[in-house]
Write an enzyme that holds these catalytic residues in place. Structure first.
Site, PDB file in Angstrom:
ATOM      1  N   HIS A 299       0.833  -1.210   0.000  1.00 21.11           N
ATOM      2  CA  HIS A 299       0.000   0.000   0.000  1.00 21.11           C
ATOM      3  C   HIS A 299       0.866   1.258   0.000  1.00 21.11           C
ATOM      4  CE1 HIS A 299      -3.931   1.946   1.682  1.00 21.11           C
ATOM      5  NE2 HIS A 299      -3.214   2.843   1.025  1.00 21.11           N
TER       6      HIS A 299
ATOM      7  N   LEU B 120       2.260   6.765  -5.030  1.00 22.82           N
ATOM      8  CA  LEU B 120       3.434   7.317  -5.711  1.00 22.82           C
ATOM      9  C   LEU B 120       3.115   8.627  -6.424  1.00 22.82           C
ATOM     10  CD1 LEU B 120       5.226   4.131  -7.100  1.00 22.82           C
ATOM     11  CD2 LEU B 120       5.514   5.282  -4.898  1.00 22.82           C
ATOM     12  N   ARG B 121       1.837   8.993  -6.478  1.00 20.50           N
ATOM     13  CA  ARG B 121       1.379  10.325  -6.907  1.00 20.50           C
ATOM     14  C   ARG B 121       1.512  10.629  -8.392  1.00 20.50           C
ATOM     15  NH1 ARG B 121      -1.658  10.671  -2.548  1.00 20.50           N
ATOM     16  NH2 ARG B 121      -0.595  11.349  -0.665  1.00 20.50           N
TER      17      ARG B 121
ATOM     18  N   ASN C 118      -5.300   6.496  -6.805  1.00 13.04           N
ATOM     19  CA  ASN C 118      -5.841   7.861  -6.693  1.00 13.04           C
ATOM     20  C   ASN C 118      -4.863   8.926  -7.183  1.00 13.04           C
ATOM     21  OD1 ASN C 118      -4.185   7.417  -4.470  1.00 13.04           O
ATOM     22  ND2 ASN C 118      -5.423   8.628  -3.074  1.00 13.04           N
TER      23      ASN C 118
ATOM     24  N   ASP D 137      -8.952   3.334  -2.857  1.00 12.81           N
ATOM     25  CA  ASP D 137      -8.316   3.863  -1.640  1.00 12.81           C
ATOM     26  C   ASP D 137      -8.133   5.371  -1.678  1.00 12.81           C
ATOM     27  OD1 ASP D 137      -6.790   3.284   0.927  1.00 12.81           O
ATOM     28  OD2 ASP D 137      -5.372   4.498  -0.192  1.00 12.81           O
TER      29      ASP D 137
ATOM     30  N   HIS E  86      -5.226  -0.459   5.992  1.00 10.97           N
ATOM     31  CA  HIS E  86      -4.926   0.388   7.167  1.00 10.97           C
ATOM     32  C   HIS E  86      -5.899   0.249   8.342  1.00 10.97           C
ATOM     33  CE1 HIS E  86      -7.754   2.925   5.006  1.00 10.97           C
ATOM     34  NE2 HIS E  86      -6.865   3.334   4.123  1.00 10.97           N
TER      35      HIS E  86
ATOM     36  N   ASP F   6       1.537   2.628   3.765  1.00 13.03           N
ATOM     37  CA  ASP F   6       0.570   3.666   3.380  1.00 13.03           C
ATOM     38  C   ASP F   6       1.304   4.987   3.124  1.00 13.03           C
ATOM     39  OD1 ASP F   6      -1.678   5.007   2.631  1.00 13.03           O
ATOM     40  OD2 ASP F   6      -2.725   4.822   4.541  1.00 13.03           O
TER      41      ASP F   6
ATOM     42  N   HIS G 191       3.217  14.325   0.733  1.00 14.59           N
ATOM     43  CA  HIS G 191       2.605  15.622   0.419  1.00 14.59           C
ATOM     44  C   HIS G 191       3.699  16.677   0.432  1.00 14.59           C
ATOM     45  CE1 HIS G 191      -1.554  14.376   0.475  1.00 14.59           C
ATOM     46  NE2 HIS G 191      -1.396  13.774   1.642  1.00 14.59           N
TER      47      HIS G 191
END
Lengths: 429, 310
Positions: free
Chosen positions: A66, A69-70, A100, A158, A238, A311, A315
């Site tokens: 989980h 990697l954006r 996502n 997720d 999670h 997880d 950011h």
């Protein structure tokens, strides 16, 4: 793509392979990117590169089920390359990345893009997770079959829950064609909406809106019921609360094939961490009570929780140097998950073999990957750990673009010294 | 006496001695406001910035008057007229204001924890003038000051706080402040507006008004903050008023000499009836008056003129 003809001999390390039960001092020979031999003493073949692992631990390459990697879409937070560098430095050789992104990974062209970027980076085996629903909107199924053909290993919305129980049922049924798990982010939005911190001590003291444990538990229970109804493959992401652990334990006792993960922040920290309004401790689900943390730890010990995932949620400062209510949720984790897991061994909660299994063979099995074991003929994905190495968590030293760790300054012991995939070194301290 | 912190973020972190220090200082400064010339030179040459990111009349005016009576220069910064509407973040706004070399920052913000965030970024004393549903320490201090003035003591009294406890920063500051000063605190309201686990703060919880009023020395009616409630977790204001509103009939349940407080602004006829708000039991306007003295004390003690710490 890494192609490697060199021969390497990892000498004198303690080889620990939970899948086979092997635990002892051995030499390990790598040829053509595969594990060729494991024996007490191996004479180095001509031209072999020798890696002295005396005093070190040689384990199967770690697997993270989980991560975020954006890329595509949020490259300022992380890219597949920087995420791969962070993973290698953290001892991971395989990881699954969530859907996502922007655009989300809800179709095969995005899946292919991720796989191409992953191969170009070449530092870690990256297994994309596809979206359950088109646009992660929770309305209709994404083209799961096409994405499977392009390489996804699981589906998940997720970041968002699948609120519609009918859609969740369909996902658990439809994915049986491909034998891939549905990874569920358990959160009842009706109970959690607007929430910032755990409901209880944290919401009481800070005045921030609370998210009750029941927001997670009620969806865990729903998903267990749907897994029973459909026979589908359910993996719960999670897990953070005591009653979720109880529900999973009871379901497993009744023979339900369900798996679950937790993350280091849930077995390390409690809601006390947000009392100072530290946005790096803002995660979703929120950090819970001390009793919840205890239950999660017990769930890891008795096998109710099958694996540990980072997880990893990078950011930028743009999302974290803000009022608590405005800040994004998530902590980075790829570079701290191994030492935080080893801490559980140092504290006597887990055996070393349990800890390594939680980070390798267990997540590999959930995703049906031929990874996570040091068997002859397998890809030489190997993590060499220096168990005595002391470190202080320093965000400035992260390979990840994200500096948002919930553990800054924490003193830990044990980290990856060398990471290899298919016999090629991807990280060396 | 020295204060542990150069900031005033909440009453949770103050000791009883520190609270008394603020109250005693306010007591000696209160007289200034009844002088013919309502000004002393104590903070001459100091600049106080009022950073208000949320609508406020009473608190902002009170801080401004307090600063001016101490001869400080005050600048009012309100979110609607500022670059916040152009997308500037709180930290950037605050760093820019710091560059203009003020001496004290007073902040009101809709997000819990915003004043604490500023303490990590600015090298200035930060005074919390209300943050989200977290704390409103100067309101807590002025409530304590008013009770001490009216009842002669706080030790041993029983305070009943009525209304939306969950979303009330006043309730949190009062709970901490009154308990530290030796009072017993009760909270009363619909269960949907009382945070789970409130008993862990040492307070007694009531969901019916009558038993909560019995034996109370001080009654604090909180405003129903409709602006904070997307969907009010009670059926109607009429029903709320019927169950939890303080009217003349309920006033009679109180023992003689009990006082009624309200942090303002009041919703007439909802949590308090106009007859009660202006009855002899009401000290609502004393609270407002004392607010100026308390804020003078806070500005004075945190201005660096008397604080040794940090």
């Amino acid at each position: 793509m890494i192609t490697n003809q060199t021969t390497k001999l990892i000498r004198g390390g303690r080889i620990l392979d939970p899948a086979s039960g092997r635990d002892g001092i051995f030499d390990l020979l790598i040829q053509n990117g595969q594990i060729a031999r494991i024996d007490p003493q191996i004479a180095p073949p001509p031209g072999a590169e020798i890696i002295d692992a005396t005093g070190l631990l040689v384990v199967p390459g770690l697997v993270d089920i989980h991560t975020h990697l954006r890329e595509p879409g949020y490259e300022y937070k992380e890219t597949i390359l920087t995420g791969s560098q962070a993973a290698a430095a953290g001892g991971f050789t395989s990881l699954a990345c969530m859907a996502n992104t922007d655009p989300p990974n809800d179709n095969s062209s995005v899946t292919e893009f991720i796989r191409e970027r992953a191969q170009k980076a070449g530092l870690v085996n990256i297994y994309p997770v596809g979206a359950v629903s088109k646009g992660l909107k929770g309305e209709s199924l994404a083209e799961i079959g096409s994405m499977v053909a392009s390489g996804i290993v699981a589906v998940s919305d997720d970041g968002n829950p699948v609120m519609n129980s009918g859609l969740m049922r369909n996902a658990l049924e439809y994915t049986q064609i491909f034998d891939i798990p549905v990874i569920s982010h358990c959160e009842d939005l009706g109970l959690s909406q607007g929430g910032q911190v755990n409901e209880g001590l944290a919401s009481l003291r800070t005045g921030l809106a609370g998210i009750p444990a029941e927001a997670e538990v009620s969806m865990v229970v729903r998903d267990l019921l749907l897994a029973r109804l459909t026979g589908g493959k359910l993996h719960l992401a999670h897990i953070s609360t005591a009653r979720s652990v109880d529900a999973i334990r009871a379901a497993k006792a009744q023979g339900l094939k369900v798996t679950a993960e937790t993350a280091p922040h849930y077995f390390t920290l409690t809601e006390e961490a947000v009392l100072s309004f530290d946005t790096n401790a803002k995660v979703n689900p929120p950090l819970r009570s001390a009793a919840d943390r205890e239950a999660v730890r017990n769930g890891l010990r008795d096998g109710t929780i099958d694996c540990i995932a980072s997880d990893h949620a990078p950011h930028s400062l743009v999302e974290k140097d803000l009022e608590f209510t405005q800040a994004s949720s998530g902590t980075v984790g790829l570079e701290t998950t191994l030492p935080l897991t080893l801490k559980l061994v140092q504290e006597g909660l887990l055996s070393l073999s349990q800890a390594i299994a939680l980070l390798s063979i267990n997540p590999a099995r959930i995703l049906n990957l031929k990874k996570g074991s040091l068997s002859i003929g397998a890809d030489a994905d190997i993590t060499v750990i220096d168990p005595g190495r002391k470190l202080t968590v320093d965000p400035e030293k992260f390979r990840s673009r994200g500096r948002n760790t919930a553990f800054p300054g924490l003193q830990l012991q044990g980290r990856a010294a060398i990471t290899l995939i298919r016999g090629e070194i991807t990280f060396r301290e | 006496m020295t204060l542990k912190s150069r900031h005033l973020l909440g009453l949770e972190r103050l000791t009883r001695a520190e609270i008394e220090y603020f109250l005693d200082t306010a007591g000696s400064l209160k007289e200034i406001s009844s002088r013919d010339i309502k000004k002393v030179p104590t903070l001459r040459g100091k600049t106080v910035i009022n950073l208000f990111f949320e609508a406020s009349t009473r608190t902002r005016t009170s801080f401004e008057i307090a600063a001016k009576r101490l001869s400080a220069d005050t600048i009012n910064f309100s979110a609607s007229t500022s670059s916040v509407t152009k997308g500037e973040t709180l930290i950037d706004t605050a760093k820019n204001i710091e560059a203009m070399r003020p001496d004290l920052v007073v902040i009101r913000h809709p997000a819990s924890g915003a004043p604490e965030l500023l303490t990590h970024w600015l090298d200035l004393p930060i005074i919390n003038a209300g943050d989200g549903s977290h704390e409103h320490p100067t309101q807590g201090l002025l409530d304590l000051f008013t009770v001490r003035e009216k009842k002669g003591k706080i030790d041993g009294l029983t305070l009943t706080i009525i209304g939306d406890i969950t979303h009330s920063r006043v309730a949190r500051s009062d709970i901490y402040g009154f308990q530290k000063m030796g009072a017993r605190v009760r909270v009363c309201g619909p269960p949907t507006l009382i945070p789970p686990g409130i008993e862990s703060l040492g307070v007694q919880k009531f969901t019916r008004l009558e038993p909560a009023l019995e034996g109370a020395d001080v009654v604090m009616a909180l405003r129903i903050q409709l602006e904070r409630l997307a969907a009010p977790p009670f059926p109607s204001l009429r029903e709320y008023s019927r169950l939890f509103g303080i009217n003349l009939e309920r006033l009679r349940l109180l023992k003689p000499g009990s006082i009624i407080m309200h942090p303002g602004p009041i919703n007439r006829g909802v949590e308090i009836s106009p007859e009660v708000a202006y009855s002899s039991s009401s000290v609502i306007l004393d609270q407002v008056e004392n607010g100026v003295a308390v804020r003078m004390a806070v500005l004075y003690l945190l201005s660096g003129r008397s604080v040794d710490a940090q």
